[in-house]
Design a protein around this motif. Structure first.
Motif, PDB file in Angstrom:
ATOM      1  N   PRO A  56       7.929  15.459 -11.509  1.00 16.87           N
ATOM      2  CA  PRO A  56       8.203  14.011 -12.151  1.00 16.87           C
ATOM      3  C   PRO A  56       8.879  13.090 -11.124  1.00 16.87           C
ATOM      4  CG  PRO A  56       8.825  15.824 -13.602  1.00 16.87           C
ATOM      5  CD  PRO A  56       8.610  16.440 -12.382  1.00 16.87           C
ATOM      6  N   LYS A  57       9.956  13.877 -10.412  1.00 19.60           N
ATOM      7  CA  LYS A  57      10.606  12.807  -9.383  1.00 19.60           C
ATOM      8  C   LYS A  57       9.879  12.259  -8.330  1.00 19.60           C
ATOM      9  CE  LYS A  57      14.572  16.146  -9.631  1.00 19.60           C
ATOM     10  NZ  LYS A  57      15.418  16.934  -8.993  1.00 19.60           N
ATOM     11  N   THR A  58       8.728  13.038  -7.819  1.00 24.08           N
ATOM     12  CA  THR A  58       8.160  12.754  -6.735  1.00 24.08           C
ATOM     13  C   THR A  58       6.994  11.863  -7.412  1.00 24.08           C
ATOM     14  OG1 THR A  58       7.901  14.888  -5.664  1.00 24.08           O
ATOM     15  CG2 THR A  58       6.111  13.336  -5.410  1.00 24.08           C
ATOM     16  N   ILE A  59       6.390  11.700  -8.615  1.00 33.14           N
ATOM     17  CA  ILE A  59       5.849  10.842  -9.202  1.00 33.14           C
ATOM     18  C   ILE A  59       6.241   9.386  -9.253  1.00 33.14           C
ATOM     19  CG2 ILE A  59       4.198  10.261 -11.282  1.00 33.14           C
ATOM     20  CD1 ILE A  59       3.632  13.200 -11.644  1.00 33.14           C
ATOM     21  N   HIS A  60       7.475   9.536  -9.923  1.00 39.10           N
ATOM     22  CA  HIS A  60       7.947   8.292 -10.400  1.00 39.10           C
ATOM     23  C   HIS A  60       8.738   7.492  -8.586  1.00 39.10           C
ATOM     24  CE1 HIS A  60       7.651   8.463 -14.568  1.00 39.10           C
ATOM     25  NE2 HIS A  60       8.231   9.679 -14.461  1.00 39.10           N
ATOM     26  N   TRP A  61       8.839   8.251  -7.638  1.00 39.19           N
ATOM     27  CA  TRP A  61       9.361   7.944  -6.678  1.00 39.19           C
ATOM     28  C   TRP A  61       8.208   7.062  -5.934  1.00 39.19           C
ATOM     29  CZ3 TRP A  61       7.362   9.335  -1.894  1.00 39.19           C
ATOM     30  CH2 TRP A  61       7.914   8.328  -0.785  1.00 39.19           C
ATOM     31  N   SER A  62       6.987   7.849  -5.919  1.00 37.01           N
ATOM     32  CA  SER A  62       5.709   7.092  -5.310  1.00 37.01           C
ATOM     33  C   SER A  62       5.456   5.860  -5.897  1.00 37.01           C
ATOM     34  CB  SER A  62       4.506   8.217  -5.579  1.00 37.01           C
ATOM     35  OG  SER A  62       4.755   9.557  -4.858  1.00 37.01           O
ATOM     36  N   PHE A  63       5.662   5.923  -7.313  1.00 39.01           N
ATOM     37  CA  PHE A  63       5.338   4.580  -8.004  1.00 39.01           C
ATOM     38  C   PHE A  63       6.068   3.578  -7.605  1.00 39.01           C
ATOM     39  CE2 PHE A  63       2.810   6.927 -11.560  1.00 39.01           C
ATOM     40  CZ  PHE A  63       1.726   5.998 -11.532  1.00 39.01           C
ATOM     41  N   LEU A  64       7.492   3.748  -7.508  1.00 38.77           N
ATOM     42  CA  LEU A  64       8.416   2.663  -6.769  1.00 38.77           C
ATOM     43  C   LEU A  64       7.911   2.260  -5.260  1.00 38.77           C
ATOM     44  CD1 LEU A  64      10.995   1.188  -7.310  1.00 38.77           C
ATOM     45  CD2 LEU A  64      12.277   2.907  -6.458  1.00 38.77           C
ATOM     46  N   MET A  65       7.545   3.049  -4.623  1.00 33.63           N
ATOM     47  CA  MET A  65       7.229   2.755  -3.239  1.00 33.63           C
ATOM     48  C   MET A  65       5.982   2.145  -3.232  1.00 33.63           C
ATOM     49  SD  MET A  65       9.591   3.923  -1.189  1.00 33.63           S
ATOM     50  CE  MET A  65       8.574   3.760   0.477  1.00 33.63           C
ATOM     51  N   SER A  66       5.169   2.366  -4.136  1.00 37.30           N
ATOM     52  CA  SER A  66       3.830   1.725  -4.411  1.00 37.30           C
ATOM     53  C   SER A  66       3.971   0.231  -4.955  1.00 37.30           C
ATOM     54  CB  SER A  66       3.035   2.570  -5.359  1.00 37.30           C
ATOM     55  OG  SER A  66       1.699   1.756  -5.273  1.00 37.30           O
ATOM     56  N   VAL A  67       5.058  -0.046  -5.619  1.00 36.17           N
ATOM     57  CA  VAL A  67       5.402  -1.419  -5.946  1.00 36.17           C
ATOM     58  C   VAL A  67       6.007  -1.989  -4.488  1.00 36.17           C
ATOM     59  CG1 VAL A  67       6.970  -2.875  -7.197  1.00 36.17           C
ATOM     60  CG2 VAL A  67       5.853  -0.709  -8.288  1.00 36.17           C
ATOM     61  N   PHE A  68       6.539  -1.458  -3.860  1.00 29.71           N
ATOM     62  CA  PHE A  68       7.163  -2.111  -2.454  1.00 29.71           C
ATOM     63  C   PHE A  68       6.106  -2.252  -1.483  1.00 29.71           C
ATOM     64  CE2 PHE A  68      11.478   0.207  -3.294  1.00 29.71           C
ATOM     65  CZ  PHE A  68      11.752  -0.999  -4.265  1.00 29.71           C
ATOM     66  N   THR A  69       5.259  -1.584  -1.376  1.00 28.22           N
ATOM     67  CA  THR A  69       4.048  -1.346  -0.441  1.00 28.22           C
ATOM     68  C   THR A  69       2.849  -1.912  -0.523  1.00 28.22           C
ATOM     69  OG1 THR A  69       3.744   0.912  -0.812  1.00 28.22           O
ATOM     70  CG2 THR A  69       5.369   0.366   0.936  1.00 28.22           C
ATOM     71  N   PHE A  70       2.274  -1.313  -1.747  1.00 23.91           N
ATOM     72  CA  PHE A  70       0.491  -1.598  -1.883  1.00 23.91           C
ATOM     73  C   PHE A  70       0.515  -2.795  -3.076  1.00 23.91           C
ATOM     74  CE2 PHE A  70       0.106   2.439   0.169  1.00 23.91           C
ATOM     75  CZ  PHE A  70      -1.237   2.404   0.428  1.00 23.91           C
ATOM     76  N   VAL A  71       1.489  -2.821  -3.891  1.00 26.93           N
ATOM     77  CA  VAL A  71       0.843  -3.929  -4.922  1.00 26.93           C
ATOM     78  C   VAL A  71       0.879  -5.242  -4.667  1.00 26.93           C
ATOM     79  CG1 VAL A  71       1.823  -4.657  -7.247  1.00 26.93           C
ATOM     80  CG2 VAL A  71       1.947  -2.365  -6.964  1.00 26.93           C
ATOM     81  N   PRO A  72       1.958  -5.801  -3.823  1.00 21.58           N
ATOM     82  CA  PRO A  72       1.962  -7.156  -3.206  1.00 21.58           C
ATOM     83  C   PRO A  72       0.503  -7.311  -2.488  1.00 21.58           C
ATOM     84  CG  PRO A  72       3.992  -6.301  -2.877  1.00 21.58           C
ATOM     85  CD  PRO A  72       3.017  -5.212  -3.531  1.00 21.58           C
ATOM     86  N   ALA A  73       0.286  -6.486  -1.598  1.00 22.59           N
ATOM     87  CA  ALA A  73      -0.973  -6.646  -0.890  1.00 22.59           C
ATOM     88  C   ALA A  73      -2.322  -6.768  -1.718  1.00 22.59           C
ATOM     89  CB  ALA A  73      -1.016  -5.562   0.123  1.00 22.59           C
ATOM     90  N   THR A  74      -2.391  -5.606  -2.723  1.00 22.96           N
ATOM     91  CA  THR A  74      -3.367  -5.741  -3.471  1.00 22.96           C
ATOM     92  C   THR A  74      -3.692  -6.727  -4.490  1.00 22.96           C
ATOM     93  OG1 THR A  74      -3.000  -3.344  -3.795  1.00 22.96           O
ATOM     94  CG2 THR A  74      -4.580  -4.162  -5.366  1.00 22.96           C
ATOM     95  N   ALA A  75      -2.489  -7.439  -4.880  1.00 24.84           N
ATOM     96  CA  ALA A  75      -2.297  -8.758  -5.555  1.00 24.84           C
ATOM     97  C   ALA A  75      -3.131  -9.912  -4.770  1.00 24.84           C
ATOM     98  CB  ALA A  75      -0.911  -9.156  -6.252  1.00 24.84           C
ATOM     99  N   VAL A  76      -2.707 -10.061  -3.489  1.00 26.58           N
ATOM    100  CA  VAL A  76      -3.214 -11.080  -2.644  1.00 26.58           C
ATOM    101  C   VAL A  76      -4.609 -10.665  -2.081  1.00 26.58           C
ATOM    102  CG1 VAL A  76      -2.491 -12.141  -0.618  1.00 26.58           C
ATOM    103  CG2 VAL A  76      -0.814 -11.695  -2.251  1.00 26.58           C
ATOM    104  N   PHE A  77      -4.888  -9.567  -1.407  1.00 30.77           N
ATOM    105  CA  PHE A  77      -5.783  -9.160  -0.571  1.00 30.77           C
ATOM    106  C   PHE A  77      -7.167  -8.616  -1.618  1.00 30.77           C
ATOM    107  CE2 PHE A  77      -2.719  -8.765   2.893  1.00 30.77           C
ATOM    108  CZ  PHE A  77      -2.815  -9.961   3.213  1.00 30.77           C
ATOM    109  N   GLY A  78      -6.572  -8.125  -2.542  1.00 28.82           N
ATOM    110  CA  GLY A  78      -7.638  -7.285  -3.283  1.00 28.82           C
ATOM    111  C   GLY A  78      -8.281  -6.174  -2.177  1.00 28.82           C
TER     112      GLY A  78
END
Length: 253
Positions: free
Chosen positions: A144-166
């Protein structure tokens, strides 16, 4: 004389087509320049600062909720803390960065939000695999720690780029692999993302040391390092925007 007239006819025919093609190209260039100008105005350093303040405020709100409503922190209950942090930060990141999506005529706002959710899940999976491959503990207690840490890091790294670039591989490769951002919004995406990754990597250094401190447990120090690196990345990107803007103004002068 007839041959000469035919020659002139053919010449002016192709000349006319050439001028028509040039006219189309010039219209496209002017349209692109106009779009880039409007983008540059709306995504200025002041706009970036506003985005950073809002996203930072929601991080603070996340920590406040964790500490005051649940009376826990990253050390006492990292799984719950991380889950609350990313679930509070994710919506505001999606709401803001979806406004900066590419080709808004073809991609609706809700489509950008939808692909951000896909980016969140995909990024979490990649971050989790990367953490495990670099030595993150494997087990039901750490999962569970790894999963939620990965989601937080995804918010920092992948989510903005996916919203803009698709799913535009060209933009992803140019910005993240070739490190050739071309506008303020791209600086806002790539530098904080790399800051979070580098900060998390440096944050992992104290983990194997035999100090026997509670904050050395996975993923406490890595999480603090990722958040710190993300904030530093925001400061660096903002400074770079101001520097490039100043250099551009000096060249124009």
């Amino acid at each position: 004389m007839r041959k000469l007239s035919i020659f002139y006819y053919v010449f002016f025919f192709f000349r006319g087509n050439e001028r028509e093609e040039k006219g189309k190209v010039m219209k496209e260039v002017k349209k692109k320049e106009k779009l880039e100008t409007s983008i540059g105005d709306s995504r200025s350093a002041l706009g970036a600062l506003t985005v950073y303040l809002i996203t930072g405020l929601f991080l603070v709100v996340g920590f406040w909720v964790v500490g005051n409503k649940y009376s826990v922190d990253l050390i006492s209950d990292p799984s719950l803390t991380l889950r609350l942090l990313w679930s509070i930060e994710f919506p505001i990141v999606v709401i803001i960065y979806s406004l900066f999506r590419r080709n808004p005529e073809e991609c609706s706002y809700f489509r950008a939000v939808g692909r951000s959710i896909i980016g969140l899940i995909s990024g979490a999976l990649i971050n989790a695999l990367g953490a495990v491959s670099l030595g993150a503990p494997i087990g039901m207690q750490s999962l569970p720690k790894t999963i939620h840490w990965s989601f937080l890091m995804s918010v920092f790294t992948f989510v903005p780029a996916t919203a803009v670039f698709g799913a535009s591989w060209t933009d992803w490769h140019r910005v993240f692999a070739s490190l050739k951002p071309t506008g303020n919004i791209e600086y806002m995406i790539v530098i904080p993302a790399y800051g979070a990754i580098i900060g998390g990597w440096f944050g992992a250094w104290p983990m194997p040391l035999d100090w026997e401190r509670p904050w050395q447990e996975w993923p406490v120090c890595v999480c603090y390092g990722g958040i710190g690196g993300y904030i530093v990345g925001q400061i660096v990107s903002l400074s770079l925007m101001l520097f490039l803007r100043k250099s551009k103004n000096l060249k124009l002068a």
